[in-house]
Design a protein around this motif. Structure first.
Motif, PDB file in Angstrom:
ATOM      1  N   UNK A 104      -9.293  -2.426  -1.638  1.00 24.76           N
ATOM      2  CA  UNK A 104      -9.344  -3.772  -2.196  1.00 24.76           C
ATOM      3  C   UNK A 104     -10.777  -4.314  -2.213  1.00 24.76           C
ATOM      4  N   UNK A 105     -11.533  -3.998  -1.173  1.00 26.09           N
ATOM      5  CA  UNK A 105     -12.938  -4.419  -1.133  1.00 26.09           C
ATOM      6  C   UNK A 105     -13.684  -3.856  -2.334  1.00 26.09           C
ATOM      7  N   UNK A 106     -13.429  -2.603  -2.647  1.00 26.43           N
ATOM      8  CA  UNK A 106     -14.088  -1.984  -3.791  1.00 26.43           C
ATOM      9  C   UNK A 106     -13.651  -2.635  -5.104  1.00 26.43           C
TER      10      UNK A 106
ATOM     11  N   UNK B 126      -6.055   0.353   6.977  1.00 23.29           N
ATOM     12  CA  UNK B 126      -7.493   0.245   6.692  1.00 23.29           C
ATOM     13  C   UNK B 126      -7.865   0.777   5.312  1.00 23.29           C
ATOM     14  N   UNK B 127      -7.305   1.908   4.855  1.00 24.36           N
ATOM     15  CA  UNK B 127      -7.650   2.366   3.497  1.00 24.36           C
ATOM     16  C   UNK B 127      -7.264   1.366   2.404  1.00 24.36           C
ATOM     17  N   UNK B 128      -6.201   0.596   2.639  1.00 19.12           N
ATOM     18  CA  UNK B 128      -5.792  -0.422   1.658  1.00 19.12           C
ATOM     19  C   UNK B 128      -6.863  -1.512   1.568  1.00 19.12           C
TER      20      UNK B 128
ATOM     21  N   UNK C 184       0.934  -3.918  -0.387  1.00 19.76           N
ATOM     22  CA  UNK C 184       1.904  -3.632   0.666  1.00 19.76           C
ATOM     23  C   UNK C 184       2.659  -2.348   0.331  1.00 19.76           C
ATOM     24  N   UNK C 185       2.925  -2.133  -0.954  1.00 18.38           N
ATOM     25  CA  UNK C 185       3.582  -0.907  -1.371  1.00 18.38           C
ATOM     26  C   UNK C 185       2.772   0.330  -1.000  1.00 18.38           C
ATOM     27  N   UNK C 186       1.451   0.241  -1.141  1.00 14.38           N
ATOM     28  CA  UNK C 186       0.609   1.378  -0.779  1.00 14.38           C
ATOM     29  C   UNK C 186       0.664   1.654   0.715  1.00 14.38           C
ATOM     30  N   UNK C 187       0.659   0.593   1.521  1.00 19.74           N
ATOM     31  CA  UNK C 187       0.767   0.794   2.956  1.00 19.74           C
ATOM     32  C   UNK C 187       2.105   1.434   3.306  1.00 19.74           C
ATOM     33  N   UNK C 188       3.184   0.953   2.702  1.00 17.10           N
ATOM     34  CA  UNK C 188       4.507   1.511   2.992  1.00 17.10           C
ATOM     35  C   UNK C 188       4.606   2.961   2.529  1.00 17.10           C
ATOM     36  N   UNK C 189       3.990   3.279   1.393  1.00 14.84           N
ATOM     37  CA  UNK C 189       3.967   4.663   0.925  1.00 14.84           C
ATOM     38  C   UNK C 189       3.330   5.574   1.977  1.00 14.84           C
TER      39      UNK C 189
ATOM     40  N   UNK D 126       0.069  -0.590  12.819  1.00 12.24           N
ATOM     41  CA  UNK D 126       0.256  -0.600  11.367  1.00 12.24           C
ATOM     42  C   UNK D 126      -0.977  -1.170  10.672  1.00 12.24           C
ATOM     43  N   UNK D 127      -1.582  -2.200  11.271  1.00 11.47           N
ATOM     44  CA  UNK D 127      -2.804  -2.774  10.690  1.00 11.47           C
ATOM     45  C   UNK D 127      -3.913  -1.727  10.631  1.00 11.47           C
ATOM     46  N   UNK D 128      -4.046  -0.942  11.690  1.00 13.50           N
ATOM     47  CA  UNK D 128      -5.055   0.120  11.697  1.00 13.50           C
ATOM     48  C   UNK D 128      -4.755   1.151  10.611  1.00 13.50           C
TER      49      UNK D 128
END
Length: 359
Positions: free
Chosen positions: A331-333, A325-327, A190-195, A320-322
C-alpha cells in the motif's frame, strides 16, 4: 420593482417617508425570516442500504430534517435507499460528480485504488472504535486527501467499528482456524491478508452477501456488528469472533459523504452556510459515534439469537499484524506511485490512532 412592491395608499398619520422606511426595513429582513415553507431546492440523496438500515433511519432521516429546519424549509433532501436511482454501489462517487444524484454516502473500497488516501484506514488493523477512527480519517483527508474527490463538496469522512468474523460453522480464534474457510472479504487489502492465511476469499458488496451465505458460496464474512440486523446475518451465521478489547480491530471500511459541487455552488450564500454548518469534522465524529451505538445494537441481536461469541487474543492479533506487513508495504508503494508520501501517510495514521486510543 414589481407592482407588489409599490407603495400603497398613505393612511392617515403616515407620510411618504415612513412608508418608504418601512419598505427599506422589509427589504433588509434576512432571507430566512421571509421564506415560505415551500422548498427552494430539492436534493437527491442516494443510499446503497435498504430503507430500514440504521444509517438511513437513525442518521440520514434526522440529518435531513435538521437541514430542512435550519434552512426554514428552503432545502428539501429526498432519500433514495437500496440504489433506487440505479447503478451499483461502486458507481456512487461518479453519480454524485455527474449529477445523477446530489449527495451520496460512498465506500472508497468499492472503487479499489481510486481514492487511496480515503482507503488507507481500510487496511488491516487500522481501527480502534468508530468515533475515534472517524476523527483520524477526517484529519488524514484534510492533510493528505484534499484532491481525491474532484467535482464534489466533501461533507464528512468516517469509519465503522472494527469488523468481526461471522461464520456458519465454528469460531475463528487462531490463524489455523482460518485455513480453508471461504469468506467474503470486506475489501481488497484485508482479502490479501486473509489469502496469506489460507482463506479462500471472495469480494462483493455487502448488499449481495445474504445470497452468498444462503447458497453456500461462502462460509462466513468479516463485518462489524452494526450491519447484522439489516441483513439478518444473525440467522445466517451461528458464530462470531472478535478481537480482544486490548487489540486493534480487524479492519474498518471507510466512508465518504459527498455532494455534487455544482449543486452546492448553486445554493445561495445562506443555504451554503446551512450545508457547511451540518458537515465537517463535527459531522464525521457524530457519524462515528452513531456507528459505535449501532455496533452495540447489532451485538445485542447476535446475543438474542443465541449465537456463540468468541475472542481472538491480543497476542494472536499482534501476530496477524506482523503477518500483514507485506500488505502495508504494497500500500505504501501504491501511495508513492500516486505521487504521495506513502510512509508518511501510514505513519501519521498510526500515530493518530495510537493517540486517540490513549484518550
Amino acid at each position: 420593482m414589481t407592482n407588489s412592491m409599490k407603495p400603497g395608499p398613505v393612511k392617515p398619520g403616515m407620510t411618504r417617508r415612513t412608508v418608504l422606511a418601512g419598505m427599506g426595513a422589509a427589504l433588509a429582513t434576512p432571507a430566512f425570516l421571509t421564506r415560505a415553507n415551500a422548498a427552494e431546492v430539492t436534493l437527491r440523496l442516494h443510499s446503497m442500504l435498504p430503507a430500514p438500515a440504521p444509517m438511513n433511519t437513525q442518521f440520514f432521516e434526522p440529518w435531513i430534517e435538521e437541514i430542512r429546519t435550519a434552512s426554514e424549509g428552503a432545502i428539501n433532501i429526498e432519500l433514495y435507499p437500496s440504489m433506487q436511482l440505479g447503478g451499483k454501489p461502486g458507481q456512487l462517487p461518479d453519480q454524485v460528480r455527474q449529477g445523477i444524484c446530489d449527495i451520496s454516502w460512498t465506500l472508497p473500497v468499492y472503487s479499489p485504488d481510486r481514492f487511496p488516501v480515503a482507503e488507507t484506514l481500510a487496511l488491516p488493523f487500522m481501527v480502534t472504535n468508530a468515533e475515534k477512527t472517524s476523527i483520524v480519517m477526517h484529519k488524514l483527508m484534510d492533510e493528505f486527501g484534499q484532491g481525491e474527490y474532484p467535482g464534489t463538496k466533501t461533507l464528512a469522512f468516517h469509519t465503522h467499528d472494527g469488523g468481526k468474523f461471522h461464520t456458519r460453522e465454528g469460531l475463528i480464534q487462531t490463524a489455523a482456524d482460518l485455513k480453508g474457510q471461504k469468506l467474503r472479504a470486506p475489501n481488497q487489502a484485508v482479502g490479501k491478508m486473509l489469502d496469506m492465511m489460507g482463506v479462500e476469499t471472495v469480494f462483493f458488496p455487502v448488499t449481495e452477501m445474504v445470497v452468498g451465505l444462503s447458497n453456500g458460496v461462502i462460509d462466513g464474512c468479516c463485518l462489524p456488528y452494526e450491519v447484522v440486523p439489516a441483513f439478518k446475518l444473525q440467522e445466517l451465521t451461528k458464530f462470531t469472533s472478535a478481537p480482544a478489547p486490548a487489540a486493534r480491530g480487524l479492519y474498518a471500511n471507510t466512508f465518504s459523504l459527498i455532494m455534487n459541487q455544482r449543486a452546492y455552488d448553486g445554493l445561495s450564500d445562506d443555504l451554503r452556510k446551512v450545508i457547511d454548518d451540518a458537515s465537517g469534522m463535527a459531522l464525521s465524529q457524530r457519524i462515528g459515534r452513531q456507528f459505535d451505538a449501532f455496533e452495540q445494537k447489532g451485538k445485542e441481536a447476535v446475543i438474542a439469537q443465541g449465537n456463540t461469541i468468541g475472542e481472538i487474543s491480543a497476542e494472536e492479533v499482534a501476530s496477524w499484524r506482523a503477518m500483514a506487513e507485506p500488505v502495508y508495504a504494497e500500500w505504501t508503494q501504491k501511495l508513492n506511485d500516486r505521487g504521495l508520501d506513502g510512509a508518511a501517510i501510514l505513519a501519521r495514521a498510526n500515530a493518530l490512532l495510537d493517540a486517540g486510543q490513549q484518550t
